[in-house]
Design a protein around this motif. Structure first.
Motif, PDB file in Angstrom:
ATOM      1  N   ASP A 104       5.073  -2.218  -3.622  1.00 36.87           N
ATOM      2  CA  ASP A 104       4.522  -0.882  -3.882  1.00 36.87           C
ATOM      3  C   ASP A 104       5.461   0.213  -3.403  1.00 36.87           C
ATOM      4  O   ASP A 104       5.406   1.341  -3.891  1.00 36.87           O
ATOM      5  CB  ASP A 104       3.167  -0.729  -3.181  1.00 36.87           C
ATOM      6  N   ALA A 105       6.313  -0.104  -2.426  1.00 33.54           N
ATOM      7  CA  ALA A 105       7.265   0.880  -1.906  1.00 33.54           C
ATOM      8  C   ALA A 105       8.381   0.166  -1.166  1.00 33.54           C
ATOM      9  O   ALA A 105       8.217  -0.959  -0.680  1.00 33.54           O
ATOM     10  CB  ALA A 105       6.574   1.870  -0.968  1.00 33.54           C
ATOM     11  N   VAL A 106       9.534   0.828  -1.101  1.00 36.32           N
ATOM     12  CA  VAL A 106      10.680   0.364  -0.308  1.00 36.32           C
ATOM     13  C   VAL A 106      10.848   1.317   0.855  1.00 36.32           C
ATOM     14  O   VAL A 106      10.895   2.548   0.664  1.00 36.32           O
ATOM     15  CB  VAL A 106      11.972   0.317  -1.150  1.00 36.32           C
ATOM     16  N   PHE A 107      10.940   0.775   2.075  1.00 34.00           N
ATOM     17  CA  PHE A 107      11.102   1.577   3.278  1.00 34.00           C
ATOM     18  C   PHE A 107      12.440   1.224   3.918  1.00 34.00           C
ATOM     19  O   PHE A 107      12.676   0.066   4.281  1.00 34.00           O
ATOM     20  CB  PHE A 107       9.961   1.313   4.258  1.00 34.00           C
ATOM     21  N   CYS A 129       9.276   1.323  -7.932  1.00 28.55           N
ATOM     22  CA  CYS A 129       8.405   1.828  -6.866  1.00 28.55           C
ATOM     23  C   CYS A 129       9.148   2.900  -6.075  1.00 28.55           C
ATOM     24  O   CYS A 129      10.376   3.007  -6.152  1.00 28.55           O
ATOM     25  CB  CYS A 129       7.956   0.680  -5.955  1.00 28.55           C
ATOM     26  N   PRO A 130       8.437   3.716  -5.303  1.00 29.44           N
ATOM     27  CA  PRO A 130       9.090   4.782  -4.543  1.00 29.44           C
ATOM     28  C   PRO A 130       9.894   4.238  -3.367  1.00 29.44           C
ATOM     29  O   PRO A 130       9.618   3.149  -2.844  1.00 29.44           O
ATOM     30  CB  PRO A 130       7.918   5.631  -4.048  1.00 29.44           C
ATOM     31  N   ASP A 395      -0.156   6.396   5.536  1.00 32.11           N
ATOM     32  CA  ASP A 395      -0.548   7.535   4.691  1.00 32.11           C
ATOM     33  C   ASP A 395       0.629   8.015   3.843  1.00 32.11           C
ATOM     34  O   ASP A 395       0.455   8.348   2.663  1.00 32.11           O
ATOM     35  CB  ASP A 395      -1.059   8.686   5.554  1.00 32.11           C
ATOM     36  N   TYR A 396       1.829   8.054   4.448  1.00 29.01           N
ATOM     37  CA  TYR A 396       3.013   8.494   3.702  1.00 29.01           C
ATOM     38  C   TYR A 396       3.356   7.504   2.591  1.00 29.01           C
ATOM     39  O   TYR A 396       3.766   7.914   1.486  1.00 29.01           O
ATOM     40  CB  TYR A 396       4.210   8.668   4.637  1.00 29.01           C
ATOM     41  N   PHE A 397       3.201   6.219   2.854  1.00 30.08           N
ATOM     42  CA  PHE A 397       3.398   5.224   1.799  1.00 30.08           C
ATOM     43  C   PHE A 397       2.462   5.495   0.625  1.00 30.08           C
ATOM     44  O   PHE A 397       2.880   5.507  -0.541  1.00 30.08           O
ATOM     45  CB  PHE A 397       3.136   3.810   2.332  1.00 30.08           C
TER      46      PHE A 397
END
Length: 409
Positions: A104-107, A129-130, A395-397
């Motif tokens: 769903d996201a890359v951090f 994904c973001p 929340d930021y994700f």
């Protein structure tokens, strides 16, 4: 929620990203880590790992995938190869290792080198994904400040690369509010959010008994914990120790490792500074118990423009420990210690002021030192609570995922 964490550094190396990943997993976030072969800070691949070849191992119920890299070694040339090899390996081998995985996201954990964000951006595009980048150091300024890169044309070219990175990610998180103006100059319309480092506290009673530190027993130990590199400007500790050599009971306990450790030990020996001791590295889980035994906790940093904007991550750990802090640095880090009322701040590199600050705390009543520690602890709980910050990150994700979906409709 499924998150890919991209970081050149990860357990068994001691970095804050380890704690953050554990906390995300504890909050039911499905985390997978792509990282390199552990070799920090010694520059030698840890026992049980190898430079070449990929690997996959469990970590607290999560999957950690490792790609090959050149170890850091002990030269700038090999360090450059270390950085470059991870970026290339993350592209080539990481793409293969993650070929059937969706996220769903890359951090991206943006410790040096920030260029690690380039494969992170690739994975965001590939997985649709973001991408969120957590900026720990300002590049290229940190390279010039530490002397690793000083050629103007090279710094300018690197600046263009950083601009591209900042504008290609979906969200920028910065560890210091003072970073925001510098990052905004390069980031275009990318959202920037202040997201500080924290410190995950452990139940350390059992650990403190299993890894005793005799150097902390008795007297007034001034503890420096963490990396000993050029950025920490630890010459000031040698000078302060020389000024305090006649104060029985005051000693500097240098816990950790780094590129300057051997040099510091040699200098301490050549100057007959018996009030400096080097007990070595300890597991990060043991640090709360060790720091709790300190008479005072010391943080130092060189006096450059970039370091005035930086908050050393050990400050959060020191505040959480509830002991007085001596901050021998300028700028954002010193401001936090002053605002918290948690200790004494002195100018970066000022050995006389540092020695006087140590003497002040040494002659204080223990009840006064306890009060300073309580103020720091309260400030930590209000501003850097690990649990609260992890909730904010989730929340930021979610916000980044929603924005990405709107933008791709």
């Amino acid at each position: 929620m499924r998150i890919l964490v991209l970081s050149q550094y990860f357990w068994p190396e001691s970095f804050r990203i380890n704690e953050l990943v554990s906390a995300l997993h504890a909050k039911d976030v499905d985390v997978e880590v792509l990282t390199g072969q552990p070799n920090y800070p010694s520059g030698v691949i840890f026992e049980g790992y190898r430079s070449w070849g990929c690997g996959c191992e469990p970590f607290q119920g999560m999957t950690v995938r490792r790609v090959p890299l050149v170890p850091r070694g002990n030269s700038r040339y090999q360090l450059s190869l270390n950085y470059l090899s991870f970026i290339v390996s993350a592209f080539v081998f990481g793409t293969w290792l993650l070929r059937k995985r969706q996220f769903d996201a890359v951090f991206i954990f943006g410790a040096s080198p920030i260029l690690v964000a380039i494969p992170g951006i690739w994975f965001g595009w590939l997985k649709r994904c973001p991408t969120l980048l957590w900026v720990q150091d300002l590049w290229p300024e940190s390279l010039s400040a530490t002397g690793y890169l000083t050629h103007p044309a090279s710094l300018k070219a690197l600046g263009h690369a950083i601009r591209w990175i900042y504008q290609k990610v979906d969200m920028l998180l910065v560890q210091s509010r003072a970073f925001i103006p510098k990052v905004r100059d390069l980031s275009g319309s990318t959202p920037i959010i202040y997201y500080p480092n924290s410190f995950m506290e452990e139940d350390s009673g059992e650990i403190s008994q299993s890894v005793p530190c005799q150097e902390l027993e008795g007297g007034f130990p001034v503890v420096f914990a963490g990396n000993m590199g050029s950025a920490q400007a630890l010459e000031v500790v040698l000078e302060a120790a020389a000024l305090l050599r006649n104060f029985e009971g005051i000693r500097f306990v240098m816990v950790g490792d780094g590129s300057q450790r051997e040099w510091l030990m040699q200098q301490a020996m050549s100057q007959c500074l018996e009030n400096i001791v080097f007990p070595g590295r300890y597991p990060i889980e043991a640090m709360p118990a060790l720091m709790a035994k300190a008479g005072a906790l010391l943080v130092t940093l060189a006096d450059t423009e970039i370091f005035r904007l930086t908050i050393p991550s050990k400050i959060q750990a020191y505040l959480a420990a509830g002991r007085p802090i001596i901050a021998c640095l300028n700028g954002a880090g010193a401001d936090i210690v002053s605002e918290a009322g948690a200790g004494i701040t002195v100018p970066a590199g000022d050995a006389l002021a540092l020695s006087e600050a140590i003497r002040t705390l040494y002659f204080m009543q223990e009840s006064q030192r306890v009060e300073l520690g309580k103020r720091g602890r309260t400030y930590y709980q209000e501003h850097f609570s690990h649990d609260k910050l992890v909730d904010k990150l989730i929340d930021y994700f979610e916000e980044a995922v929603r924005s990405h979906k709107r933008a791709t409709k």
